[in-house]
Design a protein around this motif. Structure first.
Motif, PDB file in Angstrom:
ATOM      1  N   GLY A  43       0.792  -1.229   0.000  1.00  0.00           N
ATOM      2  CA  GLY A  43       0.000   0.000   0.000  1.00  0.00           C
ATOM      3  C   GLY A  43       0.818   1.270   0.000  1.00  0.00           C
ATOM      4  O   GLY A  43       0.344   2.313  -0.445  1.00  0.00           O
ATOM      5  N   TYR A  46       1.232   2.737  -3.442  1.00  0.00           N
ATOM      6  CA  TYR A  46       0.001   3.322  -3.963  1.00  0.00           C
ATOM      7  C   TYR A  46      -0.172   4.752  -3.458  1.00  0.00           C
ATOM      8  O   TYR A  46      -0.565   5.644  -4.208  1.00  0.00           O
ATOM      9  CB  TYR A  46      -1.212   2.485  -3.564  1.00  0.00           C
ATOM     10  CG  TYR A  46      -1.070   1.013  -3.846  1.00  0.00           C
ATOM     11  CD1 TYR A  46      -0.307   0.555  -4.915  1.00  0.00           C
ATOM     12  CD2 TYR A  46      -1.685   0.076  -3.039  1.00  0.00           C
ATOM     13  CE1 TYR A  46      -0.172  -0.794  -5.169  1.00  0.00           C
ATOM     14  CE2 TYR A  46      -1.552  -1.281  -3.290  1.00  0.00           C
ATOM     15  CZ  TYR A  46      -0.794  -1.701  -4.362  1.00  0.00           C
ATOM     16  OH  TYR A  46      -0.665  -3.037  -4.624  1.00  0.00           O
ATOM     17  N   LEU A  69      -6.996   6.365  -9.695  1.00  0.00           N
ATOM     18  CA  LEU A  69      -6.415   5.494  -8.664  1.00  0.00           C
ATOM     19  C   LEU A  69      -7.256   5.532  -7.387  1.00  0.00           C
ATOM     20  O   LEU A  69      -7.580   4.488  -6.811  1.00  0.00           O
ATOM     21  CB  LEU A  69      -4.980   5.919  -8.344  1.00  0.00           C
ATOM     22  CG  LEU A  69      -3.916   5.580  -9.380  1.00  0.00           C
ATOM     23  CD1 LEU A  69      -2.598   6.274  -9.040  1.00  0.00           C
ATOM     24  CD2 LEU A  69      -3.713   4.074  -9.485  1.00  0.00           C
ATOM     25  N   PHE A  73      -9.540   2.293  -5.890  1.00  0.00           N
ATOM     26  CA  PHE A  73      -9.458   1.723  -4.539  1.00  0.00           C
ATOM     27  C   PHE A  73     -10.749   1.933  -3.760  1.00  0.00           C
ATOM     28  O   PHE A  73     -11.121   1.086  -2.943  1.00  0.00           O
ATOM     29  CB  PHE A  73      -8.253   2.279  -3.778  1.00  0.00           C
ATOM     30  CG  PHE A  73      -6.984   1.599  -4.150  1.00  0.00           C
ATOM     31  CD1 PHE A  73      -6.711   0.315  -3.698  1.00  0.00           C
ATOM     32  CD2 PHE A  73      -6.063   2.223  -4.978  1.00  0.00           C
ATOM     33  CE1 PHE A  73      -5.548  -0.331  -4.059  1.00  0.00           C
ATOM     34  CE2 PHE A  73      -4.890   1.578  -5.346  1.00  0.00           C
ATOM     35  CZ  PHE A  73      -4.631   0.296  -4.888  1.00  0.00           C
ATOM     36  N   GLY A 117      -5.237  -5.013  -5.213  1.00  0.00           N
ATOM     37  CA  GLY A 117      -4.661  -3.668  -5.209  1.00  0.00           C
ATOM     38  C   GLY A 117      -3.642  -3.474  -6.315  1.00  0.00           C
ATOM     39  O   GLY A 117      -3.632  -2.447  -7.005  1.00  0.00           O
ATOM     40  N   VAL A 121      -3.893  -0.767  -9.606  1.00  0.00           N
ATOM     41  CA  VAL A 121      -2.822   0.152 -10.009  1.00  0.00           C
ATOM     42  C   VAL A 121      -2.351  -0.154 -11.428  1.00  0.00           C
ATOM     43  O   VAL A 121      -2.224   0.746 -12.263  1.00  0.00           O
ATOM     44  CB  VAL A 121      -1.647   0.098  -9.015  1.00  0.00           C
ATOM     45  CG1 VAL A 121      -0.434   0.850  -9.545  1.00  0.00           C
ATOM     46  CG2 VAL A 121      -2.075   0.663  -7.671  1.00  0.00           C
TER      47      VAL A 121
END
Length: 179
Positions: A43, A46, A69, A73, A117, A121
């Motif tokens: 994470g 990100y 982005l 999420f 995740g 991305v």
């Protein structure tokens, strides 16, 4: 064949695939590579990407990227948490093998949040930078595969997580770009 029998058969195949990938005697280079990929999906990357692109947001291209982005999420995380609690599949390191290379933060494995995740991305970044698609997909696949190699996910967990993340990433791009 009943649905229950089919699911049991698929679970057995998934277990066998897991056992063919995970080994508590993996070479050090493989273990370290897998841990590196796994950590890159924790994470922090990100957040850095979001902040960088938001900071560059004087250009609308980067603002759309940052919003995509964030929205990706915002869509993926609730689905992930609901599915994880609802399905409640025990991790392989808690029922099938011992010696996972790290201690997971929760007790359930399906879907893989790291895989989801990473594919959010990779999907968003590939849309905005199509010339780098291969790099993003190799990285996201590395994150997903690493979760099996280190012993905390079955192969189906990462495949489902990847599909979920890619879908959420595409939906976010569509919503941000076209609405």
């Amino acid at each position: 064949m009943s649905d229950k029998n089919m699911l049991e058969k698929l679970a057995k195949i998934d277990e066998q695939l897991f056992l063919s990938v995970f080994s508590d005697a993996s070479p050090r280079w493989l273990r370290n590579t897998a841990l590196g990929f796994s950590k890159s999906g924790n994470g922090g990357l990100y957040l850095v990407l979001f902040v960088c692109f938001w900071w560059l947001s004087e250009q609308s291209h980067y603002q759309l990227l940052a919003l995509s982005l964030l929205l990706g999420f915002a869509i993926e995380r609730p689905i992930y948490f609901l599915a994880k609690k609802r399905i409640a599949r025990t991790r392989p390191c808690d029922c099938l093998v011992q010696g996972a290379y790290l201690i997971p933060s929760d007790k359930f494995s399906l879907p893989s949040g790291h895989s989801a995740g990473a594919f959010v991305v990779a999907t968003v970044m590939s849309y905005f930078f199509p010339e780098l698609t291969g790099i993003w997909l190799v990285w996201a696949s590395g994150v997903a595969i690493s979760r099996v190699v280190i012993g905390v996910h079955y192969p189906a967990d990462v495949v489902i997580g990847a599909a979920m993340g890619a879908s959420c990433g595409m939906l976010a791009v569509i919503l941000v770009e076209y609405l």
